[in-house]
Design a protein around this motif. Structure first.
Motif, PDB file in Angstrom:
ATOM      1  N   ASN A  83       0.824  -1.212   0.000  1.00  0.00           N
ATOM      2  CA  ASN A  83       0.000   0.000   0.000  1.00  0.00           C
ATOM      3  C   ASN A  83       0.861   1.267   0.000  1.00  0.00           C
ATOM      4  OD1 ASN A  83      -2.311  -1.535  -0.079  1.00  0.00           O
ATOM      5  ND2 ASN A  83      -2.717  -1.402   2.115  1.00  0.00           N
ATOM      6  N   GLY A  84       1.892   1.244  -0.844  1.00  0.00           N
ATOM      7  CA  GLY A  84       2.729   2.423  -1.021  1.00  0.00           C
ATOM      8  C   GLY A  84       3.788   2.605   0.044  1.00  0.00           C
ATOM      9  N   ARG A  85       3.799   1.743   1.032  1.00  0.00           N
ATOM     10  CA  ARG A  85       4.759   1.849   2.128  1.00  0.00           C
ATOM     11  C   ARG A  85       5.878   0.842   1.886  1.00  0.00           C
ATOM     12  NH1 ARG A  85       3.618   3.045   7.339  1.00  0.00           N
ATOM     13  NH2 ARG A  85       1.406   2.797   6.984  1.00  0.00           N
ATOM     14  N   MET A  86       7.125   1.324   1.959  1.00  0.00           N
ATOM     15  CA  MET A  86       8.214   0.377   1.754  1.00  0.00           C
ATOM     16  C   MET A  86       8.301  -0.565   2.947  1.00  0.00           C
ATOM     17  SD  MET A  86      11.290   3.113   2.088  1.00  0.00           S
ATOM     18  CE  MET A  86      11.159   4.472   3.225  1.00  0.00           C
ATOM     19  N   THR A 127       9.631   1.573  13.425  1.00  0.00           N
ATOM     20  CA  THR A 127      10.173   2.081  12.171  1.00  0.00           C
ATOM     21  C   THR A 127       9.296   1.691  10.988  1.00  0.00           C
ATOM     22  OG1 THR A 127      11.579   0.157  11.910  1.00  0.00           O
ATOM     23  CG2 THR A 127      12.550   2.067  12.986  1.00  0.00           C
ATOM     24  N   LYS A 128       8.292   0.892  11.257  1.00  0.00           N
ATOM     25  CA  LYS A 128       7.249   0.607  10.279  1.00  0.00           C
ATOM     26  C   LYS A 128       7.753  -0.148   9.047  1.00  0.00           C
ATOM     27  CE  LYS A 128       6.268   5.044  10.927  1.00  0.00           C
ATOM     28  NZ  LYS A 128       5.841   6.362  10.508  1.00  0.00           N
ATOM     29  N   HIS A 129       8.850  -0.883   9.178  1.00  0.00           N
ATOM     30  CA  HIS A 129       9.332  -1.664   8.047  1.00  0.00           C
ATOM     31  C   HIS A 129       8.573  -2.975   7.912  1.00  0.00           C
ATOM     32  CE1 HIS A 129      12.563   0.835   6.894  1.00  0.00           C
ATOM     33  NE2 HIS A 129      13.241   0.703   7.999  1.00  0.00           N
ATOM     34  N   GLU A 130       8.046  -3.421   9.047  1.00  0.00           N
ATOM     35  CA  GLU A 130       7.433  -4.746   9.041  1.00  0.00           C
ATOM     36  C   GLU A 130       5.927  -4.650   8.936  1.00  0.00           C
ATOM     37  OE1 GLU A 130       8.888  -6.924  12.467  1.00  0.00           O
ATOM     38  OE2 GLU A 130      10.820  -5.957  12.086  1.00  0.00           O
ATOM     39  N   VAL A 131       5.364  -5.654   8.310  1.00  0.00           N
ATOM     40  CA  VAL A 131       3.911  -5.716   8.211  1.00  0.00           C
ATOM     41  C   VAL A 131       3.477  -7.114   8.608  1.00  0.00           C
ATOM     42  CG1 VAL A 131       3.644  -3.978   6.406  1.00  0.00           C
ATOM     43  CG2 VAL A 131       4.074  -6.336   5.759  1.00  0.00           C
ATOM     44  N   ARG A 132       2.224  -7.268   8.927  1.00  0.00           N
ATOM     45  CA  ARG A 132       1.692  -8.588   9.206  1.00  0.00           C
ATOM     46  C   ARG A 132       0.401  -8.763   8.418  1.00  0.00           C
ATOM     47  NH1 ARG A 132       1.632  -8.890  14.985  1.00  0.00           N
ATOM     48  NH2 ARG A 132       3.895  -9.132  14.888  1.00  0.00           N
ATOM     49  N   PHE A 133       0.414  -9.736   7.527  1.00  0.00           N
ATOM     50  CA  PHE A 133      -0.776 -10.006   6.734  1.00  0.00           C
ATOM     51  C   PHE A 133      -1.712 -10.911   7.528  1.00  0.00           C
ATOM     52  CE2 PHE A 133       2.598  -9.463   3.471  1.00  0.00           C
ATOM     53  CZ  PHE A 133       2.095  -8.305   2.898  1.00  0.00           C
ATOM     54  N   HIS A 134      -2.982 -10.586   7.503  1.00  0.00           N
ATOM     55  CA  HIS A 134      -3.925 -11.447   8.216  1.00  0.00           C
ATOM     56  C   HIS A 134      -4.025 -12.805   7.545  1.00  0.00           C
ATOM     57  CE1 HIS A 134      -6.060  -7.767  10.176  1.00  0.00           C
ATOM     58  NE2 HIS A 134      -4.755  -7.769  10.320  1.00  0.00           N
ATOM     59  N   GLN A 135      -3.951 -12.801   6.210  1.00  0.00           N
ATOM     60  CA  GLN A 135      -4.021 -14.074   5.494  1.00  0.00           C
ATOM     61  C   GLN A 135      -2.722 -14.259   4.712  1.00  0.00           C
ATOM     62  OE1 GLN A 135      -8.095 -12.937   3.739  1.00  0.00           O
ATOM     63  NE2 GLN A 135      -8.143 -15.172   3.977  1.00  0.00           N
ATOM     64  N   SER A 136      -1.679 -14.580   5.423  1.00  0.00           N
ATOM     65  CA  SER A 136      -0.373 -14.592   4.755  1.00  0.00           C
ATOM     66  C   SER A 136      -0.263 -15.708   3.724  1.00  0.00           C
ATOM     67  CB  SER A 136       0.761 -14.670   5.775  1.00  0.00           C
ATOM     68  OG  SER A 136       0.675 -15.836   6.524  1.00  0.00           O
ATOM     69  N   ARG A 137      -0.986 -16.807   3.957  1.00  0.00           N
ATOM     70  CA  ARG A 137      -0.971 -17.909   2.988  1.00  0.00           C
ATOM     71  C   ARG A 137      -1.552 -17.446   1.642  1.00  0.00           C
ATOM     72  NH1 ARG A 137       2.143 -22.073   2.393  1.00  0.00           N
ATOM     73  NH2 ARG A 137       1.665 -22.293   0.190  1.00  0.00           N
ATOM     74  N   LEU A 138      -2.658 -16.747   1.747  1.00  0.00           N
ATOM     75  CA  LEU A 138      -3.326 -16.233   0.541  1.00  0.00           C
ATOM     76  C   LEU A 138      -2.408 -15.260  -0.204  1.00  0.00           C
ATOM     77  CD1 LEU A 138      -6.378 -16.109  -0.712  1.00  0.00           C
ATOM     78  CD2 LEU A 138      -6.382 -13.843   0.360  1.00  0.00           C
TER      79      LEU A 138
END
Ligand code: ADP
Ligand code: MG
Length: 327
Positions: A251-254, A298-309
């Motif tokens: 979403n535009g965030r590195m 630092t906001k580099h990391e993200v967590r996907f709710h459905q990472s498998r998908l």
């Protein structure tokens, strides 16, 4: 609270490049389309970010330096669907706690600009008149002047500037409509003009990633419901180890995300039958409710709710691009 700022500064302000990242993200949040970054001595003596965004009203100037003063979240539910880049309200407070920070700003409604100054643990609460067009300039001088242990960890000017350059490259890749100028010790080092059509955008990517990459890259446009993947991956026929050319955005965030990096390698391995570390520039866009961005300061990391998908989606998109090349 000032001590808390300095502790927080340790998380957010690792080095000059992290300051640059926070300040430029604020400029983007403010709707700027022109951002100038001036650096002296690798950022140790000066980091100045000037934008033509909507500015900060006089009455909010001092508040902008206060911890957890963010204008970007009005109530806590917003955290789930946060779209703006900044949202913690601690960057300016943290930076000012370890530097001498001058904030100058003017909004469209004001006929003149105003300025506040903070130095380490002391903040000057008087707001002074200043001269500035609509927009904001943040000047950070003598970073870590009051935290010698941290200052000791700064590398050479050249190395610190290289980190800053990399931050600007990463941001400029994703924000092609925004014009960026980066100077070091008074010399223009990068100048990215606003790119509005596809040809200009491609030129910017080439300027940042090299003509070679773009000439031999496979373009990706892959969609499934709310998921959208776009960008470029290196063609295997033009393969060379390019671990440094790994750029991904959510979403535009590195981001630096294990799921994404791993998936790309796996797609190449699956398709080619051997391990590869390809260069890539990928933009993943999805419903903001499907991803947590508030995992790390630092906001580099993200967590996907459905990472498998997400994994399967990216994998398919890349394999599709790889096989289209063979056709
Ligand atoms: P955050 O970005 O998480 O809200 P910051 O500490 O980075 O927190 O900034 C605090 C506040 O200062 C922002 O919420 C915004 O209102 C204001 N601000 C900072 N930089 C700018 C800028 N360049 N243009 C306009 N407003 C800004
Ligand atoms: Mg911010």
């Amino acid at each position: 609270p000032q001590l808390a700022n300095q502790i927080a500064a340790g998380e957010v302000v690792e080095r000059p490049a992290s300051v640059v990242k926070e300040l430029v993200e604020n400029s983007l949040d403010a709707g700027a389309n022109r951002i100038q970054i001036d650096i002296e001595n690798g950022g140790a003596s000066l980091i100045r970010v000037r934008d033509n965004g909507f500015g900060i009203p006089k009455a909010e100037l001092a508040l902008a330096l206060a911890r957890h003063a963010t204008s970007k979240i009005s109530h806590i539910d917003d955290l789930d669907a946060i779209l703006s880049l900044g949202f913690r309200g601690e960057a300016l407070a943290s930076i000012s706690s370890v530097s001498r920070l001058t904030l100058t700003s003017r909004t469209q409604e004001q006929s003149e600009a105003w300025q506040v100054y903070a130095q380490g643990l002391e903040m000057e609460t008087t707001v002074k008149p200043a001269s500035h067009p609509v927009g904001t300039t943040v000047e950070v001088e003598n970073l870590f002047f009051n935290t010698p242990a941290r200052r000791k960890f700064l590398r050479s000017d050249k190395t610190e500037f290289a980190h800053i350059d990399e931050v600007i490259r990463r941001i400029a890749l994703a924000k092609s409509a925004i014009a960026f100028t980066l100077t070091h010790n008074g010399k223009v080092v990068r100048q990215y003009r606003s790119a509005l059509d596809d040809a200009q955008k491609l030129k910017r990517v080439a300027a940042i990633c090299g003509d070679d990459f773009i000439r031999h890259a496979l373009q990706i446009q892959w969609k499934h419901e709310d998921l959208h993947l776009s960008g470029w991956v290196a063609s295997p026929t033009f393969y060379r180890a390019q671990n440094d050319l790994n750029y991904s955005y959510v979403n535009g965030r590195m981001v630096r995300d294990k799921v994404i990096n791993h998936t790309i390698r796996q797609a190449y391995a699956e398709y080619l039958g051997n391990e590869q570390y390809p260069a890539f520039v990928l933009f993943l866009d999805l419903n903001p409710n499907e991803v947590d961005v508030n995992v790390h300061p630092t906001k580099h990391e993200v967590r996907f709710h459905q990472s498998r998908l997400i994994h399967d989606f990216i994998c398919q998109g890349i394999i599709n691009a790889l096989s289209s090349e063979q056709a």
